[in-house]
Design a protein around this motif. Structure first.
Motif, mmCIF file in Angstrom:
data_model
loop_
_atom_site.group_PDB
_atom_site.id
_atom_site.type_symbol
_atom_site.label_atom_id
_atom_site.label_comp_id
_atom_site.label_asym_id
_atom_site.label_seq_id
_atom_site.Cartn_x
_atom_site.Cartn_y
_atom_site.Cartn_z
ATOM 1 N N GLY A 221 22.326 27.435 32.778
ATOM 2 C CA GLY A 221 22.023 28.467 31.808
ATOM 3 C C GLY A 221 21.650 29.839 32.314
ATOM 4 N N ARG A 222 21.991 30.163 33.555
ATOM 5 C CA ARG A 222 21.708 31.512 34.045
ATOM 6 C C ARG A 222 22.599 31.815 35.240
ATOM 7 N N ALA A 223 22.665 33.083 35.601
ATOM 8 C CA ALA A 223 23.317 33.467 36.851
ATOM 9 C C ALA A 223 22.404 33.139 38.024
ATOM 10 N N GLY A 224 22.987 33.036 39.195
ATOM 11 C CA GLY A 224 22.205 32.712 40.381
ATOM 12 C C GLY A 224 21.529 33.929 40.980
ATOM 13 N N THR A 225 20.617 33.667 41.905
ATOM 14 C CA THR A 225 19.930 34.705 42.666
ATOM 15 C C THR A 225 20.032 34.364 44.152
ATOM 16 N N PRO A 226 19.803 35.338 45.040
ATOM 17 C CA PRO A 226 19.810 35.022 46.475
ATOM 18 C C PRO A 226 18.827 33.906 46.831
ATOM 19 N N GLU A 227 17.716 33.844 46.080
ATOM 20 C CA GLU A 227 16.701 32.820 46.350
ATOM 21 C C GLU A 227 17.178 31.414 46.000
ATOM 22 N N ASP A 228 18.275 31.308 45.256
ATOM 23 C CA ASP A 228 18.877 30.001 44.995
ATOM 24 C C ASP A 228 19.734 29.527 46.160
ATOM 25 N N VAL A 229 20.247 30.470 46.946
ATOM 26 C CA VAL A 229 21.254 30.141 47.963
ATOM 27 C C VAL A 229 20.671 30.098 49.372
ATOM 28 N N GLY A 230 19.808 31.051 49.702
ATOM 29 C CA GLY A 230 19.233 31.096 51.047
ATOM 30 C C GLY A 230 18.591 29.794 51.484
ATOM 31 N N PRO A 231 17.797 29.144 50.619
ATOM 32 C CA PRO A 231 17.183 27.877 51.023
ATOM 33 C C PRO A 231 18.204 26.785 51.323
ATOM 34 N N VAL A 232 19.317 26.778 50.594
ATOM 35 C CA VAL A 232 20.344 25.762 50.839
ATOM 36 C C VAL A 232 20.959 25.950 52.218
ATOM 37 N N ILE A 233 21.248 27.191 52.571
ATOM 38 C CA ILE A 233 21.795 27.459 53.900
ATOM 39 C C ILE A 233 20.809 27.037 54.978
ATOM 40 N N ALA A 234 19.550 27.401 54.797
ATOM 41 C CA ALA A 234 18.536 27.056 55.796
ATOM 42 C C ALA A 234 18.388 25.547 55.950
ATOM 43 N N VAL A 235 18.367 24.836 54.828
ATOM 44 C CA VAL A 235 18.221 23.378 54.891
ATOM 45 C C VAL A 235 19.453 22.738 55.514
ATOM 46 N N LEU A 236 20.633 23.282 55.220
ATOM 47 C CA LEU A 236 21.863 22.732 55.781
ATOM 48 C C LEU A 236 21.885 22.829 57.306
#
Length: 257
Positions: A221-236
């Motif tokens: 229900g919303r557009a994404g933000t950088p804070e949605d993506v940065g953690p995924v990259i770091a965890v990966l």
């Protein structure tokens, strides 16, 4: 603790780290004790802000200028990178995030050869040959994350250059995973959906109609933000994902599913 899984002895290189997803990735890695050398194209003031954010988050960072679409500049960049590594007491690094990118809003009948060439140089040729130049400096057992887009999976108007070139990045990543297997280097893709940043002129962030339309087609229900993506990259990049290789992870809130 998860932060201990990424020791402060680890070093990451992040291209396009002065804004948006790249900036958040640098900060998230710093919070995990990972030192980062990140690139910026032209905005040194923005890069300096990221340096301060990374220090506040817990690990030092270094900013180096690089146009990732200019392959001829890569040898000079490698020389600067070696000096940066030496300043961190190292001669090799562990993680590479190929994030730097440019946008295109051209349709089939409007895109020009020059615009397509620019996309190719930054998003594909630059990723391929910068990775090639950096691999001799990467530790065995390292990790690569290439950034793609939801537009590599679904089509949208006026993205006839950008979406297909990102699909090419995804194919390239699988080939990297195969060829780098003997060195135990993994290669994966993170594919963001529409993100509210200054990318594409800030259209997702600043245009209420576009933002609302994206939200309507996204399960969460919303557009994404950088804070949605940065953690995924770091965890990966963490040890917990060490057996994930050659995979595409879409970080898009469930858009067009």
């Amino acid at each position: 603790m998860e932060s201990q899984a990424m020791s402060d002895s680890k070093i990451a290189i992040v291209t396009g780290g002065s804004r948006g997803i790249g900036r958040d990735t640098v900060v998230r890695l710093a919070g995990r004790g990972v030192r980062t050398i990140f690139t910026y194209n032209s905005n040194r003031a923005a890069a300096d802000k990221v340096l301060a954010l990374a220090a506040d988050a817990g690990a030092p960072a270094i900013a180096l200028q690089l146009d990732t679409g200019n392959v001829a500049a890569f040898d000079g960049f490698i020389a600067h990178l070696k000096n940066a590594l030496a300043s961190l007491g190292a001669d090799r690094f562990d993680y590479l995030v190929n994030n730097a990118g440019t946008s295109s809003s051209a349709g089939l009948m409007a895109i020009t050869e020059a615009e397509m060439d620019a996309l190719y140089h930054v998003h594909f040729k630059g990723v391929l040959f910068l990775t090639q130049k950096l691999l001799p400096l990467m530790n065995d057992g390292g990790r690569i994350v290439n950034i793609s887009s939801g537009l590599a999976r679904f089509a949208a108007p006026n993205r006839v250059g950008y979406g297909p070139i990102k699909a090419a990045v995804e194919a390239l990543t699988r080939y990297m995973a195969v060829e780098l297997g003997p060195r135990r280097i993994s290669a994966n893709v993170v594919a963001p959906g529409p993100i509210a940043t200054d990318f594409s002129g800030g259209i997702v962030r600043d245009n209420p109609e576009v933002n609302k339309a994206i939200a309507a087609h996204t399960a969460l229900g919303r557009a994404g933000t950088p804070e949605d993506v940065g953690p995924v990259i770091a965890v990966l990049l963490s040890d917990a994902f060490g057996w994930v290789n050659g995979q595409r992870i879409e970080v898009a809130g469930g858009i067009h599913i």
